[in-house]
Every structure is written in C-alpha cells, then in structure tokens.
Enzyme design. Structure first.
Site, PDB file in Angstrom:
ATOM      1  N   SER A 132       0.808  -1.212   0.000  1.00 53.31           N
ATOM      2  CA  SER A 132       0.000   0.000   0.000  1.00 53.31           C
ATOM      3  C   SER A 132       0.849   1.273   0.000  1.00 53.31           C
ATOM      4  CB  SER A 132      -0.908  -0.002   1.233  1.00 53.31           C
ATOM      5  OG  SER A 132      -0.123  -0.256   2.391  1.00 53.31           O
TER       6      SER A 132
ATOM      7  N   GLN B  37      11.124  -6.034   3.015  1.00 50.68           N
ATOM      8  CA  GLN B  37      10.962  -6.594   4.359  1.00 50.68           C
ATOM      9  C   GLN B  37      11.948  -7.726   4.592  1.00 50.68           C
ATOM     10  OE1 GLN B  37       6.957  -7.374   5.805  1.00 50.68           O
ATOM     11  NE2 GLN B  37       6.126  -6.604   3.890  1.00 50.68           N
TER      12      GLN B  37
END
Ligand SMILES: [Zn+2]
Length: 329
Positions: A140, A147
């Site tokens: 988003s 990550q």
C-alpha cells in the site's frame, strides 16, 4: 504447460502508456519517510542511506514460549522471529530501477548486514529478504522498501529447495544451479542480461509470464559472501532488470521479489547457490494480470507466453528507463 496459441496476438513491442504517478520526494503522511512518525508512535531518524527497523506490526515475535499442540491429525508448533522493514532510500519518489547503482549497492550492503546479524542470533535458522512492489501485490505504500522475516524454523519453500539442492550436490558434487547456468548460457534462449558476475534469466520452469531469476555465476551460499566487485555486479543487474520490467508496459512494474539463500542454522550448506527470484503478475498490459485460477489452482500452472518469448521481449527492451527516455525528447 505452455499454450502460446491462447494469446493469438503477437508481441507488438509497445503498449498503451499508463499514467505516470508523480510522487513527491518527501511525503509528510508517509510512515517510511525520514523524520516522520510511524504507526507505532516512533519517529524515523533523518536517514540518508538505506535504513532498517523492527516492523511495528511484526508477524513474528521474539521470546515466544515454545509450545506444541497435538490433537489427532492436527499438529501445531509455536514460532518465534524478528520482522524488519528496510527502506531502500530516503527519497519517497524512487524505486530500485530509478536509484543509482551506488545507492542500490548500499541496499545490498544493508541486506548483507541484516542477513549476518539476524542469522547469527540464537534461535534464528532462516532469514527471508523480500520486496512486495505495487498495490496489485498488496503493497500500500509506494515508498521504496522491502521486508525481512527472520525466524526460528526453516520455512517450507526453503526446506524443499534445500532438499533438492542437497540431492544434486550429493550425487554430482556440484550445485544444480551452477550446472543449470552453464546450460542456459550455452543455449542463450532465456538469458535477459549478463554482466561480469551475474546473470538474469527467465527460468525454464517459470510460471508467471515475466518470472525471472538473478543468479551469481560463482556458487555463493548467501549474499554475505559477495566480493566487492560481485556486489557491484549485483547492483548493476538489479537496476538493469528492474528497468526492463518497467519498460515492458511503461509502468512501475509490480512484483514480489525475494532472495533465496542458505538457512542460518549453523550448518555449512555447500549445496546452496543463492539467487533472487521475481514473481510479477502482469501479462498483457499495465492493467491486465495473469490470473492463477481455475486450471492452475486445480491442476497445474499454465503459461500463455513462452519463457523464450518473454525473455526475448525483455532482452530487446531499452536499458534506459522509459521515464528518462521521455525526458530527453
Ligand atoms: Zn515515504
């Protein structure tokens, strides 16, 4: 299964241009931009280089009590770990293909540091580095970031890969990906980019239309083992490959990319040959994606465009990002 006749229309080399989203270099409402407040209430430092922090909404937590659950056919085990976010750049408007090679090299250096430090921790047997790019991939926030999920147990995909790499290593004393790369370079049918130390290719077994993998020519079990010149080659090929992705449909190409490398379980893993895989969903245009539904769900993956054709398409695309080509006109 490959069914190229399904698409009928041949590759036309050019497609409709999707609206370029002009993002600001700094967005006061972005929780990843320097100095901004994150959702957990902490403030990001005024970082100038790639920056990592513990995910405010980590899926895995450290210090989880070890428990198992057994009930007939049902079995479960507790799992612990550490989840981090890696901001690739302080500049909100960038993506990997738009970053400079030295700046991408800094991202790789941070990946190396995280892999080493997290992997060295007691109870961390695997470190997964990945990037979800684009809203279509569930990301988003457009701020360039990835990550890292580091965890106690080796996850399923990695267990399968390790087993297969090990079986080939035991039989031949070589890495299967080393031998695969030799064959691919000889055939030159699915190679997209090659530089001094790395190759980007569309794997023979690719499921997604433009699925690719970046492989080091030298068998390295993990990214921590890269020499300085290999790190530079890696940064260069990452930039080149992601530019080509964006140039396919003149759009910021969405994908899930991840680095598969040896587990950090204390074993040596001579069988491992690290690689980075890209799984992008787009098929026909900036808005038409490949759906893995129906037959794919129930029977087998199926391709509409051959791996060779997709590789040829990507290979023939410019090494200059489309947005920068336009700027010179
Ligand atoms: Zn931002």
């Amino acid at each position: 299964m490959v069914s190229p006749h399904r698409t009928k229309r041949p590759w036309q080399g050019k497609t409709e241009k999707s609206a370029t989203t002009d993002l600001p270099e700094y967005d006061p409402s972005c929780y990843l931009c320097p100095t901004n407040e994150r959702m957990g209430g902490e403030f990001n430092p005024s970082y100038k280089k790639p920056y990592s922090f513990i995910n405010d909404f980590s899926a895995l937590l450290p210090d989880v009590k070890e428990e198992t659950y057994d009930n007939g056919l049902l079995h479960a085990e507790s799992e612990s770990g550490i989840c981090k976010v890696v901001c690739f750049s302080p500049n909100h408007s960038l993506t990997l293909p738009l970053m400079s090679v030295p700046d991408i090299t800094d991202v790789i250096s941070l990946w190396q540091k995280e892999y080493r430090e997290l992997g060295a921790k007691e109870g961390i047997d695997h470190v997964q580095i990945f990037e979800n790019k684009g809203a279509i991939m569930g990301c988003s926030n457009p701020h360039p970031h990835g990550q890292i999920w580091a965890q106690n147990k080796i996850p399923q995909e990695v267990l399968k890969k390790t087993g297969n790499l090990q079986a080939y290593w035991d039989k031949h004393g070589r890495s299967i990906l080393e031998d695969y790369l030799v064959q691919e370079l000889k055939l030159d049918e699915r190679i997209i980019v090659e530089n001094e130390h790395f190759v980007a290719l569309l794997p023979y077994w690719a499921v997604w239309p433009y699925e690719t993998m970046i492989l080091p020519k030298r068998k390295l079990a993990n990214i921590g083992l890269l020499s300085e010149s290999e790190k530079l080659s890696y940064a260069e090929i990452l930039k080149q490959l992601t530019i080509k992705y964006d140039n396919i449909f003149n759009t910021s190409f969405p994908y899930s990319a991840g680095i598969h490398q040896a587990p950090t379980d204390g074993r040596e893993h001579p069988e491992w040959h690290f690689h980075m895989s890209f799984y992008p969903p787009l098929l026909r245009s900036a808005t038409v994606k490949k759906f893995m539904v129906g037959y794919e769900m129930f029977a087998n993956p199926q391709r509409d465009i051959t791996a060779e054709q997709a590789a040829e398409n990507m290979k023939s695309l410019s090494d200059v990002h489309y947005s920068q080509l336009d700027a010179t006109k």
